[in-house]
Scaffold this motif. Structure first.
Motif, PDB file in Angstrom:
ATOM      1  N   ASP A   1       0.825  -1.204   0.000  1.00 55.02           N
ATOM      2  CA  ASP A   1       0.000   0.000   0.000  1.00 55.02           C
ATOM      3  C   ASP A   1       0.863   1.259   0.000  1.00 55.02           C
ATOM      4  O   ASP A   1       1.698   1.456   0.877  1.00 55.02           O
ATOM      5  CB  ASP A   1      -0.930   0.014   1.225  1.00 55.02           C
TER       6      ASP A   1
ATOM      7  N   ALA B   1       1.021  -0.277  -4.865  1.00 53.79           N
ATOM      8  CA  ALA B   1      -0.368  -0.042  -5.251  1.00 53.79           C
ATOM      9  C   ALA B   1      -1.031   0.994  -4.345  1.00 53.79           C
ATOM     10  O   ALA B   1      -0.643   1.172  -3.191  1.00 53.79           O
ATOM     11  CB  ALA B   1      -1.153  -1.359  -5.195  1.00 53.79           C
ATOM     12  N   VAL B   2      -2.050   1.637  -4.890  1.00 50.04           N
ATOM     13  CA  VAL B   2      -2.953   2.496  -4.125  1.00 50.04           C
ATOM     14  C   VAL B   2      -4.364   1.993  -4.396  1.00 50.04           C
ATOM     15  O   VAL B   2      -4.789   1.899  -5.553  1.00 50.04           O
ATOM     16  CB  VAL B   2      -2.819   3.980  -4.524  1.00 50.04           C
ATOM     17  N   ASP B   3      -5.071   1.632  -3.332  1.00 49.38           N
ATOM     18  CA  ASP B   3      -6.405   1.027  -3.465  1.00 49.38           C
ATOM     19  C   ASP B   3      -6.352  -0.197  -4.378  1.00 49.38           C
ATOM     20  O   ASP B   3      -7.252  -0.442  -5.172  1.00 49.38           O
ATOM     21  CB  ASP B   3      -7.402   2.059  -3.999  1.00 49.38           C
ATOM     22  N   ASN B   4      -5.244  -0.957  -4.244  1.00 50.62           N
ATOM     23  CA  ASN B   4      -5.001  -2.186  -5.017  1.00 50.62           C
ATOM     24  C   ASN B   4      -4.937  -1.948  -6.528  1.00 50.62           C
ATOM     25  O   ASN B   4      -5.141  -2.866  -7.326  1.00 50.62           O
ATOM     26  CB  ASN B   4      -6.058  -3.257  -4.691  1.00 50.62           C
ATOM     27  N   ARG B   5      -4.617  -0.728  -6.921  1.00 51.55           N
ATOM     28  CA  ARG B   5      -4.320  -0.420  -8.324  1.00 51.55           C
ATOM     29  C   ARG B   5      -2.806  -0.262  -8.456  1.00 51.55           C
ATOM     30  O   ARG B   5      -2.213   0.591  -7.806  1.00 51.55           O
ATOM     31  CB  ARG B   5      -5.049   0.848  -8.773  1.00 51.55           C
TER      32      ARG B   5
ATOM     33  N   LEU C   1       0.755   0.757  -9.479  1.00 50.70           N
ATOM     34  CA  LEU C   1       1.370   1.950 -10.034  1.00 50.70           C
ATOM     35  C   LEU C   1       2.293   1.565 -11.184  1.00 50.70           C
ATOM     36  O   LEU C   1       2.978   0.538 -11.139  1.00 50.70           O
ATOM     37  CB  LEU C   1       2.164   2.676  -8.947  1.00 50.70           C
TER      38      LEU C   1
ATOM     39  N   GLY D   1      -4.770   6.055   0.665  1.00 50.09           N
ATOM     40  CA  GLY D   1      -5.886   5.713  -0.199  1.00 50.09           C
ATOM     41  C   GLY D   1      -5.881   6.583  -1.443  1.00 50.09           C
ATOM     42  O   GLY D   1      -5.008   7.435  -1.608  1.00 50.09           O
ATOM     43  N   PRO D   2      -6.858   6.397  -2.313  1.00 52.67           N
ATOM     44  CA  PRO D   2      -6.898   7.190  -3.548  1.00 52.67           C
ATOM     45  C   PRO D   2      -7.208   8.653  -3.270  1.00 52.67           C
ATOM     46  O   PRO D   2      -7.894   8.985  -2.297  1.00 52.67           O
ATOM     47  CB  PRO D   2      -8.016   6.520  -4.354  1.00 52.67           C
ATOM     48  N   GLY D   3      -6.693   9.534  -4.123  1.00 54.40           N
ATOM     49  CA  GLY D   3      -6.985  10.953  -4.011  1.00 54.40           C
ATOM     50  C   GLY D   3      -6.460  11.605  -2.755  1.00 54.40           C
ATOM     51  O   GLY D   3      -6.990  12.630  -2.311  1.00 54.40           O
TER      52      GLY D   3
ATOM     53  N   ARG E   1      -6.634  10.513   0.226  1.00 51.69           N
ATOM     54  CA  ARG E   1      -7.382  10.125   1.423  1.00 51.69           C
ATOM     55  C   ARG E   1      -6.609   9.053   2.196  1.00 51.69           C
ATOM     56  O   ARG E   1      -5.710   8.413   1.654  1.00 51.69           O
ATOM     57  CB  ARG E   1      -8.769   9.592   1.039  1.00 51.69           C
TER      58      ARG E   1
END
Length: 243
Positions: free
Chosen positions: A13, A17-21, A23, A150-152, A154
């Protein structure tokens, strides 16, 4: 440091990845270092097979045997201890995994309380766990991180935020909680064993100085911090592509 290291340990994390996306820079870094890479994460909601599948969807072939996660290792640790009755505060997937290890999950009168990131954490769970601890039942915690990225921009509340609530109403405990994840040595050691190297031969790339940085340094491992207060990003660690 990367060029001489025999092992490259990567956080999940906020790093891979961020939010399991995944990079893009992480995809390239893994490809450049291939069999030297192991994933070492305080994740306590997924199994190695889940992260293997996420990576595969992004075109990255990665063996689950080189993925070391705090939640999985916490449950294996409890299973090896021979605990009979376990009060487990965790995601449904981790509860199912615990049963495959032969652990008996209960609501009351446990031999041990195990805490992980639990998006379904409730007042009732807090009450049962707190009173068990007040009666002297030992506590095993997957990881003590309060949040992860987290995304954005957050933050995602982590196991440590639930631990803070639990400790706030448990009083003075007879036994200190056993924390499995980083900065403790267990995940780092498991990863180095999996790569057949000594800790001093590895670098740890992560975004958290309290877990990735401090934990690696204690074992004589070189930490490379990215993001946050670091001036480095993951893209800065990529080898130049020769045309």
């Amino acid at each position: 440091m990367l060029s001489v290291a025999k092992g490259v340990l990567l956080d999940w994390d906020g790093c891979i990845a961020v939010d399991n996306r995944i990079l893009s820079s992480a995809k390239h870094l893994i490809a450049q270092h291939a069999d030297r890479v192991a994933i070492v994460s305080n994740n306590s909601t997924h199994l190695p097979a889940d992260l293997e599948e996420i990576l595969a969807r992004h075109g990255i072939a990665f063996a689950r045997e080189r993925i070391f996660l705090a939640g999985v290792e916490a449950l294996r640790d409890v299973a090896r201890s021979g605990a009979g009755r376990v009060l487990l505060l965790a995601a449904p997937k981790m509860r199912n995994f615990a049963r495959t290890l032969g652990l008996r999950l209960v609501r009351d009168h446990p031999d041990v309380v195990v805490l992980m990131r639990d998006a379904r954490f409730t007042y009732g769970k807090l009450e049962r766990a707190a009173n068990a601890l007040r009666q002297g039942v030992p506590l095993v915690v997957a990881n003590a991180d309060r949040t992860h990225p987290g995304p954005g921009g957050r933050v995602v509340p982590e196991t440590g935020s639930l631990l803070a609530a639990l400790m706030a109403c448990s009083g003075d405990l007879a036994l200190e909680p056993r924390v499995i994840g980083k900065p403790g040595p267990l995940l780092f050691e498991r990863a180095c064993d999996g790569l057949a190297i000594a800790p001093g031969q590895a670098v740890m790339i992560g975004d958290n100085p309290e877990t990735d940085g401090a934990g690696a340094s204690r074992l004589g491992m070189t930490p490379i911090l990215i993001g946050g207060s670091s001036s480095l990003g993951l893209e800065d660690l990529l080898e130049p592509v020769v045309a």
